[in-house]
Motif scaffolding. Structure first.
Motif, PDB file in Angstrom:
ATOM      1  N   GLN A 232      82.127 119.365  66.140  1.00  0.00           N
ATOM      2  CA  GLN A 232      81.919 119.658  67.557  1.00  0.00           C
ATOM      3  C   GLN A 232      81.569 118.404  68.345  1.00  0.00           C
ATOM      4  O   GLN A 232      81.918 118.273  69.515  1.00  0.00           O
ATOM      5  N   ARG A 233      80.871 117.463  67.713  1.00  0.00           N
ATOM      6  CA  ARG A 233      80.488 116.224  68.394  1.00  0.00           C
ATOM      7  C   ARG A 233      81.286 115.017  67.888  1.00  0.00           C
ATOM      8  O   ARG A 233      80.918 113.874  68.128  1.00  0.00           O
ATOM      9  N   ARG A 234      82.339 115.300  67.146  1.00  0.00           N
ATOM     10  CA  ARG A 234      83.274 114.266  66.666  1.00  0.00           C
ATOM     11  C   ARG A 234      82.539 113.107  65.974  1.00  0.00           C
ATOM     12  O   ARG A 234      82.684 111.941  66.325  1.00  0.00           O
ATOM     13  N   ARG A 235      81.795 113.466  64.961  1.00  0.00           N
ATOM     14  CA  ARG A 235      80.953 112.492  64.279  1.00  0.00           C
ATOM     15  C   ARG A 235      81.583 111.920  63.005  1.00  0.00           C
ATOM     16  O   ARG A 235      80.908 111.265  62.218  1.00  0.00           O
ATOM     17  N   HIS A 236      82.865 112.136  62.806  1.00  0.00           N
ATOM     18  CA  HIS A 236      83.527 111.668  61.591  1.00  0.00           C
ATOM     19  C   HIS A 236      83.473 110.146  61.466  1.00  0.00           C
ATOM     20  O   HIS A 236      83.191 109.601  60.388  1.00  0.00           O
ATOM     21  N   LYS A 237      83.758 109.432  62.570  1.00  0.00           N
ATOM     22  CA  LYS A 237      83.755 107.966  62.505  1.00  0.00           C
ATOM     23  C   LYS A 237      82.352 107.423  62.251  1.00  0.00           C
ATOM     24  O   LYS A 237      82.184 106.372  61.617  1.00  0.00           O
ATOM     25  N   ASP A 238      81.336 108.135  62.751  1.00  0.00           N
ATOM     26  CA  ASP A 238      79.963 107.705  62.494  1.00  0.00           C
ATOM     27  C   ASP A 238      79.656 107.744  61.000  1.00  0.00           C
ATOM     28  O   ASP A 238      79.041 106.820  60.456  1.00  0.00           O
TER      29      ASP A 238
ATOM     30  N   ILE B 263      77.519 113.871  53.848  1.00  0.00           N
ATOM     31  CA  ILE B 263      77.767 115.301  54.063  1.00  0.00           C
ATOM     32  C   ILE B 263      77.716 115.561  55.559  1.00  0.00           C
ATOM     33  O   ILE B 263      76.688 115.341  56.208  1.00  0.00           O
ATOM     34  N   GLY B 264      78.815 116.018  56.126  1.00  0.00           N
ATOM     35  CA  GLY B 264      78.872 116.379  57.539  1.00  0.00           C
ATOM     36  C   GLY B 264      79.104 117.873  57.676  1.00  0.00           C
ATOM     37  O   GLY B 264      80.098 118.399  57.177  1.00  0.00           O
ATOM     38  N   LEU B 265      78.191 118.558  58.367  1.00  0.00           N
ATOM     39  CA  LEU B 265      78.251 120.019  58.481  1.00  0.00           C
ATOM     40  C   LEU B 265      78.584 120.428  59.907  1.00  0.00           C
ATOM     41  O   LEU B 265      77.921 120.009  60.862  1.00  0.00           O
ATOM     42  N   ASP B 266      79.610 121.268  60.044  1.00  0.00           N
ATOM     43  CA  ASP B 266      79.958 121.810  61.356  1.00  0.00           C
ATOM     44  C   ASP B 266      78.922 122.831  61.807  1.00  0.00           C
ATOM     45  O   ASP B 266      78.173 123.385  61.003  1.00  0.00           O
ATOM     46  N   GLU B 267      78.905 123.094  63.106  1.00  0.00           N
ATOM     47  CA  GLU B 267      78.049 124.156  63.617  1.00  0.00           C
ATOM     48  C   GLU B 267      78.471 125.498  63.021  1.00  0.00           C
ATOM     49  O   GLU B 267      79.648 125.732  62.742  1.00  0.00           O
ATOM     50  N   GLY B 268      77.501 126.374  62.824  1.00  0.00           N
ATOM     51  CA  GLY B 268      77.790 127.682  62.242  1.00  0.00           C
ATOM     52  C   GLY B 268      78.161 127.609  60.780  1.00  0.00           C
ATOM     53  O   GLY B 268      78.718 128.562  60.238  1.00  0.00           O
ATOM     54  N   THR B 269      77.859 126.491  60.135  1.00  0.00           N
ATOM     55  CA  THR B 269      78.256 126.261  58.749  1.00  0.00           C
ATOM     56  C   THR B 269      77.048 125.763  57.960  1.00  0.00           C
ATOM     57  O   THR B 269      76.221 125.021  58.486  1.00  0.00           O
ATOM     58  N   ALA B 270      76.958 126.168  56.696  1.00  0.00           N
ATOM     59  CA  ALA B 270      75.825 125.770  55.866  1.00  0.00           C
ATOM     60  C   ALA B 270      76.281 125.527  54.441  1.00  0.00           C
ATOM     61  O   ALA B 270      77.340 126.005  54.012  1.00  0.00           O
TER      62      ALA B 270
END
Length: 585
Positions: free
Chosen positions: A484-490, A504-511
């Motif tokens: 949602q905040r396009r944090r892949h490059k970070d 580990i990058g977690l999307d909103e609504g995801t756990a």
């Protein structure tokens, strides 16, 4: 010769003891070892009042600007009385200019007391502080020697003044006295003198030109006190410390420095007044606590370790949510992992900068509605309370589940890192309990802490706070609100810097629900895993994205189950955030 039965039994016991110790050292206990130290984090994280420090050349204009920027009011609404203390030789007309900075308050009750320094100066300052909310102390003389042990009395009086929300304006040599220490005496025979430490862990140099002797003096002091932060204040500049943030007033600049060591180069940041309302706060503000943390961090072993502990939760479970709406049924799962509604003993820990927590947090109301019989909220900004207050610590000793709320994760690090409360949190897992959290409450669960800069959350790495995770799981870095905040490059940037970590990058609504080393993915988005043991290709993603129903082994860095194709990032829509994530913007 055959040994006796008693000796054989003793030998067996020794063997079993050695095996048990080996199991503890190499197994689950190592993965959940409490090795974070209380003294690795500052205790006094901010001041309640305000300090303005300036060189003599700054003049009333810079001080006036500093006061206008952060005017503090008394409970009556007035700015309070002011006391001005000058050298005997200070010009009367100049003293009158300073006095004009403090006009009558809105109710006409403000008094301005103008005094000349006399001995004993400690009694004089204490007397002035009894009748004022603002103290201006100017002197062109060297900081006073202390033959009669006067400085402790001054320090105690000024600390009490700040604790009550008062203002101290130190001009000239008193500015250096606000330091933890400073170089005193002539250049060739300079010595390190103790200051009042009202600007905690700082070394202050006024009339600073950023080059030559000024910089050399500051670096010399920092070499002797590497856990201190150097502050060089240019002529015509005033520096304001309000709470924990440093800013600059006047025409000059201020340089903030950390000493170099064998691993880190000299760090210097120069700040001045903001030139545009669109400027990022990082360009004109300094969070002093973060810099103090980084100074401490430079004296410790490298972090993260080149070979971090394996990401494994031997006992209990972690529930790590990427923010947004809670996945359906996840809170029920959390409660069951904690022992079920009848037996669970739950604690909600909000992630707040405020001193006081909300009276009726939504999480507690939800738990009660779900039948949970025992649940409390714990919150403190006082590290000593988190370390020694038995009333505060008691619920943690029997808890079966802890839930961390959303916000800015540095708040949780400030309050609990290395404290007894932190150790007791880890004990919850050792007893087989569960720890969960959303948004900031997700990132804080890792040993490495992402996005923890107090001035903003745009940078994934925050020097001084990287060590601040609570470490319920090691060897990973957890980011949230990911697609949602396009944090892949970070995360790519972080992995390039610390390839030994699993990202580990977690999307909103995801756990992910972590038991032992297995992460089970639930919810509506994807969990992204960044493994630098795998090759990176310029035309392919440098991560594996897994949807609900999949499972990933964090220790082996292997996909265990992949039931369907992951949801493309552009198809994922942000959702309304729950209470625990609402503050993490």
């Amino acid at each position: 010769m055959k040994s006796s039965p008693v000796k054989r039994m003793a030998s067996l016991l020794l063997c079993f003891s050695a095996l048990a110790m080996f199991a503890v050292a190499s197994g689950g206990a190592a993965a959940q070892e409490f090795n974070e130290r209380f003294d690795h984090w500052p205790i006094d994280l901010k001041i309640n009042g305000r300090i303005v420090i300036a060189d003599e050349t700054a003049g009333p204009a810079a001080v006036k600007e500093a006061l206008q920027r952060s005017e503090r009011r008394t409970p009556s609404g007035d700015a309070g009385d002011a006391a001005l203390l000058f050298d005997e030789a200070f010009a009367d007309d100049r003293a009158a200019e300073y006095a004009q900075l403090f006009p009558q308050g809105s109710n006409g009750t403000r008094r301005v007391i103008v005094a000349r320094a006399t001995a004993p100066f400690d009694r004089q300052i204490c007397e002035l502080l009894r009748s004022c909310n603002i103290l201006l102390w100017q002197s062109s003389q060297p900081p006073p020697e202390d033959p009669h042990n006067a400085l402790p009395a001054i320090r105690d009086a000024l600390q009490s003044h700040l604790a009550a929300g008062g203002t101290i304006i130190a001009i000239g040599s008193p500015a250096k006295l606000m330091s933890a220490c400073y170089l005193a005496g002539p250049e060739r025979h300079a010595r390190l003198a103790e200051g009042l430490n009202l600007m905690p862990d700082c070394v202050i140099e006024t009339g600073y030109d950023g080059e030559g002797a000024d910089r050399g003096r500051l670096l010399s002091a920092l070499a002797l006190r590497p856990r201190c932060v150097g502050i060089g204040i240019e002529k015509e500049a005033a520096v304001v410390l309000s709470g924990r943030r440093l800013s600059v007033a006047g025409q000059g600049k201020a340089a903030v420095l950390l000493m170099a060591n064998e691993r880190e180069s000299l760090r210097v940041q120069t700040i001045s007044q903001p030139t545009s309302p669109r400027q990022s706060p990082e360009e004109y503000l300094i969070d002093l606590t973060q810099w103090r943390r980084e100074a401490i961090d430079r004296t410790l072993e490298p972090f993260p370790s080149a070979e971090p502990a394996e990401p494994r939760v031997e006992n209990g479970a972690l529930v790590i949510v990427g923010g947004g709406k809670m996945p359906a049924g996840l809170m029920d799962r959390f409660i069951e992992l904690a022992g079920g509604p009848q037996l669970a003993r739950l604690i909600y820990i909000p992630c707040l900068e405020a001193e006081e927590p909300p009276e009726n947090p939504l999480v507690l109301t939800q738990w009660k509605r779900m039948g949970v019989k025992q649940a409390v909220q714990l919150h403190t900004k006082d590290r000593n309370k988190a370390n020694r207050d038995e009333e505060f610590l008691t619920p943690l000793k029997s808890a079966t589940g802890i839930w961390f709320g959303g916000g800015r994760q540095w708040n949780l690090a400030d309050s609990y890192y290395g404290a007894e409360a932190h150790r007791l949190m880890k004990q919850v897992l050792k007893r087989g309990g569960v720890i969960g959290g959303s948004s900031a409450g997700a990132s804080i669960q890792a040993r490495y802490l992402v996005r923890a800069a107090p001035l903003g959350n745009l940078q994934i790495m925050a020097p001084g706070y990287e060590r601040g995770g609570l470490g319920f799981i090691s060897g990973v870095a957890i980011d949230q609100h990911f697609s949602q905040r396009r944090r892949h490059k970070d995360m790519t940037q972080l992995m390039n810097r610390y390839p030994q970590l699993l990202g580990i990058g977690l999307d909103e609504g995801t756990a992910i629900i972590v038991q032992n080393s297995v992460a089970e993915i639930v919810g509506t988005g994807n969990a992204h895993f960044y493994d630098r043991n795998l090759p990176v290709f310029p035309d392919r993603p440098d991560y594996i994205a897994l949807p609900a129903g999949a499972a990933y082994d964090l220790a082996r860095r292997a996909v265990l189950k992949e039931p369907r194709k992951p949801m493309p990032p552009d198809a994922q829509q942000g959702s309304d955030m729950d209470e625990s994530a609402a503050a993490d913007r």
